[in-house]
Design a protein around this motif. Structure first.
Motif, PDB file in Angstrom:
ATOM      1  N   ILE A 280       0.834  -1.202   0.000  1.00  0.00           N
ATOM      2  CA  ILE A 280       0.000   0.000   0.000  1.00  0.00           C
ATOM      3  C   ILE A 280       0.866   1.248   0.000  1.00  0.00           C
ATOM      4  O   ILE A 280       2.028   1.223   0.409  1.00  0.00           O
ATOM      5  CB  ILE A 280      -0.964   0.041   1.208  1.00  0.00           C
ATOM      6  N   ARG A 281       0.255   2.329  -0.479  1.00  0.00           N
ATOM      7  CA  ARG A 281       0.875   3.653  -0.436  1.00  0.00           C
ATOM      8  C   ARG A 281      -0.028   4.560   0.396  1.00  0.00           C
ATOM      9  O   ARG A 281      -1.262   4.486   0.298  1.00  0.00           O
ATOM     10  CB  ARG A 281       1.047   4.222  -1.838  1.00  0.00           C
ATOM     11  N   ILE A 282       0.589   5.406   1.196  1.00  0.00           N
ATOM     12  CA  ILE A 282      -0.153   6.325   2.065  1.00  0.00           C
ATOM     13  C   ILE A 282       0.394   7.726   1.858  1.00  0.00           C
ATOM     14  O   ILE A 282       1.618   7.929   1.877  1.00  0.00           O
ATOM     15  CB  ILE A 282      -0.030   5.921   3.544  1.00  0.00           C
ATOM     16  N   GLY A 283      -0.501   8.686   1.667  1.00  0.00           N
ATOM     17  CA  GLY A 283      -0.115  10.096   1.549  1.00  0.00           C
ATOM     18  C   GLY A 283      -0.783  10.920   2.622  1.00  0.00           C
ATOM     19  O   GLY A 283      -1.948  10.678   2.964  1.00  0.00           O
ATOM     20  N   LEU A 284      -0.064  11.924   3.160  1.00  0.00           N
ATOM     21  CA  LEU A 284      -0.577  12.701   4.287  1.00  0.00           C
ATOM     22  C   LEU A 284      -0.127  14.156   4.149  1.00  0.00           C
ATOM     23  O   LEU A 284       1.061  14.433   3.964  1.00  0.00           O
ATOM     24  CB  LEU A 284      -0.053  12.101   5.590  1.00  0.00           C
ATOM     25  N   HIS A 285      -1.100  15.063   4.213  1.00  0.00           N
ATOM     26  CA  HIS A 285      -0.802  16.503   4.106  1.00  0.00           C
ATOM     27  C   HIS A 285      -1.727  17.264   5.045  1.00  0.00           C
ATOM     28  O   HIS A 285      -2.802  16.769   5.416  1.00  0.00           O
ATOM     29  CB  HIS A 285      -0.996  16.970   2.668  1.00  0.00           C
ATOM     30  N   ILE A 286      -1.335  18.464   5.447  1.00  0.00           N
ATOM     31  CA  ILE A 286      -2.141  19.303   6.334  1.00  0.00           C
ATOM     32  C   ILE A 286      -2.218  20.707   5.761  1.00  0.00           C
ATOM     33  O   ILE A 286      -1.251  21.204   5.144  1.00  0.00           O
ATOM     34  CB  ILE A 286      -1.542  19.330   7.761  1.00  0.00           C
ATOM     35  N   GLY A 287      -3.345  21.333   5.957  1.00  0.00           N
ATOM     36  CA  GLY A 287      -3.514  22.700   5.490  1.00  0.00           C
ATOM     37  C   GLY A 287      -4.945  23.162   5.657  1.00  0.00           C
ATOM     38  O   GLY A 287      -5.813  22.424   6.133  1.00  0.00           O
ATOM     39  N   PRO A 288      -5.248  24.390   5.257  1.00  0.00           N
ATOM     40  CA  PRO A 288      -6.615  24.915   5.386  1.00  0.00           C
ATOM     41  C   PRO A 288      -7.546  24.272   4.371  1.00  0.00           C
ATOM     42  O   PRO A 288      -7.187  24.086   3.212  1.00  0.00           O
ATOM     43  CB  PRO A 288      -6.423  26.411   5.113  1.00  0.00           C
ATOM     44  N   LEU A 289      -8.747  23.919   4.839  1.00  0.00           N
ATOM     45  CA  LEU A 289      -9.754  23.302   3.991  1.00  0.00           C
ATOM     46  C   LEU A 289     -11.130  23.828   4.363  1.00  0.00           C
ATOM     47  O   LEU A 289     -11.350  24.292   5.492  1.00  0.00           O
ATOM     48  CB  LEU A 289      -9.753  21.780   4.155  1.00  0.00           C
ATOM     49  N   VAL A 290     -12.051  23.699   3.444  1.00  0.00           N
ATOM     50  CA  VAL A 290     -13.458  23.943   3.755  1.00  0.00           C
ATOM     51  C   VAL A 290     -14.043  22.602   4.195  1.00  0.00           C
ATOM     52  O   VAL A 290     -13.936  21.607   3.477  1.00  0.00           O
ATOM     53  CB  VAL A 290     -14.223  24.491   2.532  1.00  0.00           C
ATOM     54  N   VAL A 291     -14.620  22.583   5.385  1.00  0.00           N
ATOM     55  CA  VAL A 291     -15.153  21.350   5.934  1.00  0.00           C
ATOM     56  C   VAL A 291     -16.574  21.591   6.412  1.00  0.00           C
ATOM     57  O   VAL A 291     -16.899  22.646   6.965  1.00  0.00           O
ATOM     58  CB  VAL A 291     -14.270  20.842   7.097  1.00  0.00           C
ATOM     59  N   GLY A 292     -17.430  20.607   6.187  1.00  0.00           N
ATOM     60  CA  GLY A 292     -18.817  20.719   6.642  1.00  0.00           C
ATOM     61  C   GLY A 292     -19.742  19.949   5.727  1.00  0.00           C
ATOM     62  O   GLY A 292     -19.318  19.087   4.945  1.00  0.00           O
ATOM     63  N   ASP A 293     -21.039  20.249   5.824  1.00  0.00           N
ATOM     64  CA  ASP A 293     -22.046  19.587   5.002  1.00  0.00           C
ATOM     65  C   ASP A 293     -21.980  20.135   3.586  1.00  0.00           C
ATOM     66  O   ASP A 293     -22.210  21.323   3.342  1.00  0.00           O
ATOM     67  CB  ASP A 293     -23.445  19.805   5.579  1.00  0.00           C
ATOM     68  N   ILE A 294     -21.681  19.268   2.637  1.00  0.00           N
ATOM     69  CA  ILE A 294     -21.565  19.648   1.232  1.00  0.00           C
ATOM     70  C   ILE A 294     -22.532  18.782   0.437  1.00  0.00           C
ATOM     71  O   ILE A 294     -22.529  17.553   0.559  1.00  0.00           O
ATOM     72  CB  ILE A 294     -20.140  19.445   0.700  1.00  0.00           C
ATOM     73  N   GLY A 295     -23.366  19.419  -0.391  1.00  0.00           N
ATOM     74  CA  GLY A 295     -24.286  18.666  -1.232  1.00  0.00           C
ATOM     75  C   GLY A 295     -25.631  19.348  -1.341  1.00  0.00           C
ATOM     76  O   GLY A 295     -25.850  20.461  -0.827  1.00  0.00           O
ATOM     77  N   ALA A 296     -26.568  18.656  -2.017  1.00  0.00           N
ATOM     78  CA  ALA A 296     -27.928  19.174  -2.158  1.00  0.00           C
ATOM     79  C   ALA A 296     -28.681  18.995  -0.850  1.00  0.00           C
ATOM     80  O   ALA A 296     -28.321  18.157  -0.030  1.00  0.00           O
ATOM     81  CB  ALA A 296     -28.643  18.432  -3.295  1.00  0.00           C
ATOM     82  N   PRO A 297     -29.750  19.781  -0.631  1.00  0.00           N
ATOM     83  CA  PRO A 297     -30.470  19.707   0.650  1.00  0.00           C
ATOM     84  C   PRO A 297     -30.961  18.306   0.985  1.00  0.00           C
ATOM     85  O   PRO A 297     -30.982  17.913   2.148  1.00  0.00           O
ATOM     86  CB  PRO A 297     -31.651  20.683   0.441  1.00  0.00           C
ATOM     87  N   GLU A 298     -31.361  17.530  -0.054  1.00  0.00           N
ATOM     88  CA  GLU A 298     -31.896  16.205   0.239  1.00  0.00           C
ATOM     89  C   GLU A 298     -30.803  15.139   0.383  1.00  0.00           C
ATOM     90  O   GLU A 298     -31.093  14.009   0.761  1.00  0.00           O
ATOM     91  CB  GLU A 298     -32.869  15.776  -0.866  1.00  0.00           C
ATOM     92  N   ARG A 299     -29.560  15.505   0.093  1.00  0.00           N
ATOM     93  CA  ARG A 299     -28.476  14.520   0.207  1.00  0.00           C
ATOM     94  C   ARG A 299     -27.168  15.275   0.413  1.00  0.00           C
ATOM     95  O   ARG A 299     -26.648  15.875  -0.516  1.00  0.00           O
ATOM     96  CB  ARG A 299     -28.410  13.651  -1.044  1.00  0.00           C
ATOM     97  N   VAL A 300     -26.649  15.247   1.641  1.00  0.00           N
ATOM     98  CA  VAL A 300     -25.415  15.957   1.942  1.00  0.00           C
ATOM     99  C   VAL A 300     -24.378  14.976   2.474  1.00  0.00           C
ATOM    100  O   VAL A 300     -24.713  13.910   3.000  1.00  0.00           O
ATOM    101  CB  VAL A 300     -25.631  17.097   2.969  1.00  0.00           C
ATOM    102  N   ASN A 301     -23.126  15.343   2.336  1.00  0.00           N
ATOM    103  CA  ASN A 301     -22.011  14.605   2.924  1.00  0.00           C
ATOM    104  C   ASN A 301     -21.214  15.555   3.797  1.00  0.00           C
ATOM    105  O   ASN A 301     -20.992  16.714   3.424  1.00  0.00           O
ATOM    106  CB  ASN A 301     -21.081  14.035   1.843  1.00  0.00           C
ATOM    107  N   TYR A 302     -20.762  15.049   4.945  1.00  0.00           N
ATOM    108  CA  TYR A 302     -19.821  15.821   5.759  1.00  0.00           C
ATOM    109  C   TYR A 302     -18.443  15.497   5.208  1.00  0.00           C
ATOM    110  O   TYR A 302     -17.941  14.379   5.363  1.00  0.00           O
ATOM    111  CB  TYR A 302     -19.932  15.432   7.229  1.00  0.00           C
ATOM    112  N   THR A 303     -17.819  16.460   4.554  1.00  0.00           N
ATOM    113  CA  THR A 303     -16.577  16.198   3.853  1.00  0.00           C
ATOM    114  C   THR A 303     -15.701  17.436   3.850  1.00  0.00           C
ATOM    115  O   THR A 303     -16.066  18.480   4.398  1.00  0.00           O
ATOM    116  CB  THR A 303     -16.864  15.733   2.406  1.00  0.00           C
ATOM    117  N   VAL A 304     -14.518  17.303   3.249  1.00  0.00           N
ATOM    118  CA  VAL A 304     -13.577  18.417   3.140  1.00  0.00           C
ATOM    119  C   VAL A 304     -13.263  18.635   1.663  1.00  0.00           C
ATOM    120  O   VAL A 304     -13.207  17.687   0.870  1.00  0.00           O
ATOM    121  CB  VAL A 304     -12.278  18.127   3.912  1.00  0.00           C
ATOM    122  N   ILE A 305     -13.061  19.893   1.292  1.00  0.00           N
ATOM    123  CA  ILE A 305     -12.693  20.218  -0.078  1.00  0.00           C
ATOM    124  C   ILE A 305     -11.611  21.284  -0.043  1.00  0.00           C
ATOM    125  O   ILE A 305     -11.572  22.128   0.847  1.00  0.00           O
ATOM    126  CB  ILE A 305     -13.902  20.714  -0.909  1.00  0.00           C
ATOM    127  N   GLY A 306     -10.706  21.213  -1.008  1.00  0.00           N
ATOM    128  CA  GLY A 306      -9.630  22.193  -1.081  1.00  0.00           C
ATOM    129  C   GLY A 306      -8.344  21.573  -1.599  1.00  0.00           C
ATOM    130  O   GLY A 306      -8.241  20.353  -1.819  1.00  0.00           O
TER     131      GLY A 306
END
Length: 608
Positions: free
Chosen positions: A520-546
């Motif tokens: 396996i390969r593993i990658g790890l990075h840290i930095g500022p991201l937008v995190v929270g509920d992302i998606g349409a009102p009827e279907r959201v995911n708690y995720t990070v983007i950036g």
């Protein structure tokens, strides 16, 4: 029962339970006051003393059988009844001696040069074929006993010792063999009878009961020698740890022995010299521990027999006085009948619902029992509604991360509007998975991926991470949301190293089965991201983007170029590396241009 005839809980409890419970409670207090606690405690102490004596007698009988058989063997050898020069004759004698002592693991007769004959007891009480072993080398456990017994004339018990050749710990009775002569004669060898921790644990299992748990312990160090559940942790035995310490014993109460409180045993009538302690189990129930005095235990053995049991055996009445029982039955007859009937029909579903609600609150849906229907309208409606709710939640829980929901609930919020956070992001991928899966069926592929993701997910959960998604055979996870962390890099790095260890351990099992190891390969990075509920009102995911997400993914892909043949490659950014403890082993890789980024990225390899 027809719907219009079912009882309602409010008037039923108010008119029946209220009055009956009041009368019952008052009468129970009277009966308790009339009970002689001193008599009951002395009775309980007598029971414990009798039990400890019986345990000691049972074990001592086995010890004496070992010592007596060892003495007979030495007499037979020194008198010429059997001759060391005739190994098969000695083996036949040993075979008969061992067959009658089920608690002995193996019997050895050795000469002065270290040549020995050995008869082992196999599993399921089988007797193995005798072994004729030439002179032992200095690393053999028997070599040390031969050396130490040369200057001794009397038999002795060895302390618990780990035998590397057997990967187990034994307590051995050693009796030197001396030929007749002046000043005790000439040293000719020894007779050794050994009892394994496994055999001793079988003894404790045979004499333990549902209430009383019996164990054997070193009275000086509190290391555990025997316990019914000890075979579960025999893999922890080693030359430096020949016994199981309290922290590793599979007995949640016995683990707390050192923190239990020493109590005065005299009010309970416990035999003087026994050590008595009190503590609480994981359910908050008080328990007593009685450890046999070392002076009263088997002579020459560094162990004491102990037992722990519910405190109620000594502190609470074991039975009511006959007069009090008759008076109580006469006075409480009607109220007990009414209260007992209603407690059974009403109290049971309420208790089940309360336990179920607690499990639902903790999102432990697998532990929730199905609530049966009831003749009480409100309880029947409660059971039906509760069962339907649990069924719906169980279906949803397969697609919603429980750990994420728990974290959001702990923070007192049911939704998570997008916000900017500093987050550590981790990506994993199996190297060469496409080609490796070509020879698998669909079922085999699914089983392989599920097993792999379960191992990695366990390490993420252990370090408090949030699993964002599974992408085929890959995992994306992050730290620093929804819970704020001072340094998200630390737990993320620990999770990556834990994954490496888990993969390598699993690979050993795969190789033993003739399967190819997983890389396996593993990658790890840290930095500022937008995190929270992302998606349409009827279907959201708690995720990070950036961009931090993309950088972590590119670091994982870069592992193929850095070390294509490695079983595990962990690449982290310089931002991660500078926030890690200096004890974590790492190797700088240098600046690398990764796809999707203009500026080169400083890359460091973690050695896990």
């Amino acid at each position: 029962m027809p719907l219009n005839r079912r009882l309602h809980i409010t008037p039923t409890l108010t008119t029946v339970i209220g009055g009956f419970v009041f009368i019952t409670a008052a009468l129970v207090l009277i009966v308790q006051a009339a009970t002689s606690e001193k008599v009951v405690r002395n009775l309980g102490g007598s029971l414990i003393n009798s039990g400890m004596h019986a345990l000691d007698q049972a074990f001592t009988a086995q010890i004496e059988a070992v010592e007596e058989a060892s003495s007979f063997t030495v007499d037979a050898l020194t008198s010429g009844s059997i001759l060391m020069s005739r190994p098969q004759e000695v083996a036949d004698y040993m075979f008969g001696a061992l067959s009658s002592m089920e608690h002995v693991s193996f019997l050895i007769v050795a000469d002065r040069n270290g040549n020995f004959i050995q008869v082992d007891r196999g599993h399921a009480d089988g007797i193995l074929v005798p072994q004729f072993v030439p002179k032992t080398d200095e690393t053999h456990a028997l070599a040390g006993l031969i050396a130490s017994s040369r200057d001794k004339t009397a038999p002795f018990w060895s302390g618990p010792a780990f035998y590397p050749q057997r990967q187990h710990t034994y307590i051995a009775h050693v009796q030197p063999i001396h030929s007749a002569g002046p000043e005790g004669g000439i040293y000719e060898g020894l007779v050794l009878m050994a009892m394994s921790m496994e055999r001793l644990s079988e003894v404790t299992s045979d004499i333990s009961t549902g209430l009383v748990q019996v164990f054997m312990i070193n009275p000086q160090t509190y290391d555990v020698i025997a316990h019914p559940a000890l075979p579960e942790v025999f893999n922890l035995l080693s030359p430096t740890h020949p016994l199981i310490d309290l922290e590793n014993v599979p007995d949640s109460f016995l683990k707390t022995l050192r923190s239990t409180e020493l109590v005065d045993a005299s009010p309970f009538g416990i035999r003087p010299g026994h050590e008595m302690r009190a503590g609480y189990d994981v359910f908050g129930k008080k328990r007593f521990v009685v450890i046999q005095s070392a002076d009263l235990g088997p002579t020459g053995l560094p162990l004491s027999i102990g037992a722990h049991f519910p405190a109620e055996i000594l502190e609470q009445p074991l039975e009511q006085l006959s007069d009090a029982i008759l008076i109580g039955v006469a006075l409480l007859g009607l109220s007990l009948v009414g209260a007992g009937f209603l407690a059974r029909r009403i109290g049971q579903p309420i208790r089940r619902a309360a336990l179920g609600a607690k499990a639902v609150a903790d999102l432990e849906l697998d532990a929730v029992e199905h609530l049966p229907g009831s003749f009480v309208r409100e309880l029947d409606d409660l059971a039906n509604g509760f069962n339907s709710m649990v069924g719906g939640l169980t279906a949803f829980s397969r697609y919603v991360p429980k750990t994420l929901v728990r974290k959001l609930l702990r923070e007192g919020r049911a939704d998570a509007p997008p916000e900017e956070r500093e987050v550590a992001v981790l990506f994993t991928d199996i190297a060469g998975f496409t080609s490796a899966s070509e020879g698998m069926t669909a079922t085999q592929t699914a089983a392989f991926v599920n097993h792999h993701l379960s191992m990695l997910g366990a390490e993420i959960t252990k370090e408090g991470g949030t699993i964002d998604k599974y992408i085929g055979d890959s995992v994306m996870a992050f730290w620093g949301a929804p819970e704020r962390l001072e340094n998200p890099a630390e737990p993320a790095a620990r999770a990556a190293i834990g994954m490496a260890r888990a993969i390598r351990a699993d690979n050993q099992t795969r190789i033993a089965r003739g399967e190819a190891p997983v890389r396996i390969r593993i990658g790890l990075h840290i930095g500022p991201l937008v995190v929270g509920d992302i998606g349409a009102p009827e279907r959201v995911n708690y995720t990070v983007i950036g961009d931090t997400v993309n950088a972590a993914s590119r670091l994982e892909s870069l592992g193929k170029e850095i070390d294509e043949g490695a079983d595990v490659v962990i690449l982290v950014s310089g931002e991660i590396a500078k926030r890690l403890d200096s004890t974590l082993e790492r190797r700088p890789i240098g600046l690398h241009q990764v796809k999707g980024r203009i500026e080169p990225l400083e890359v460091v390899r973690l050695i896990g």
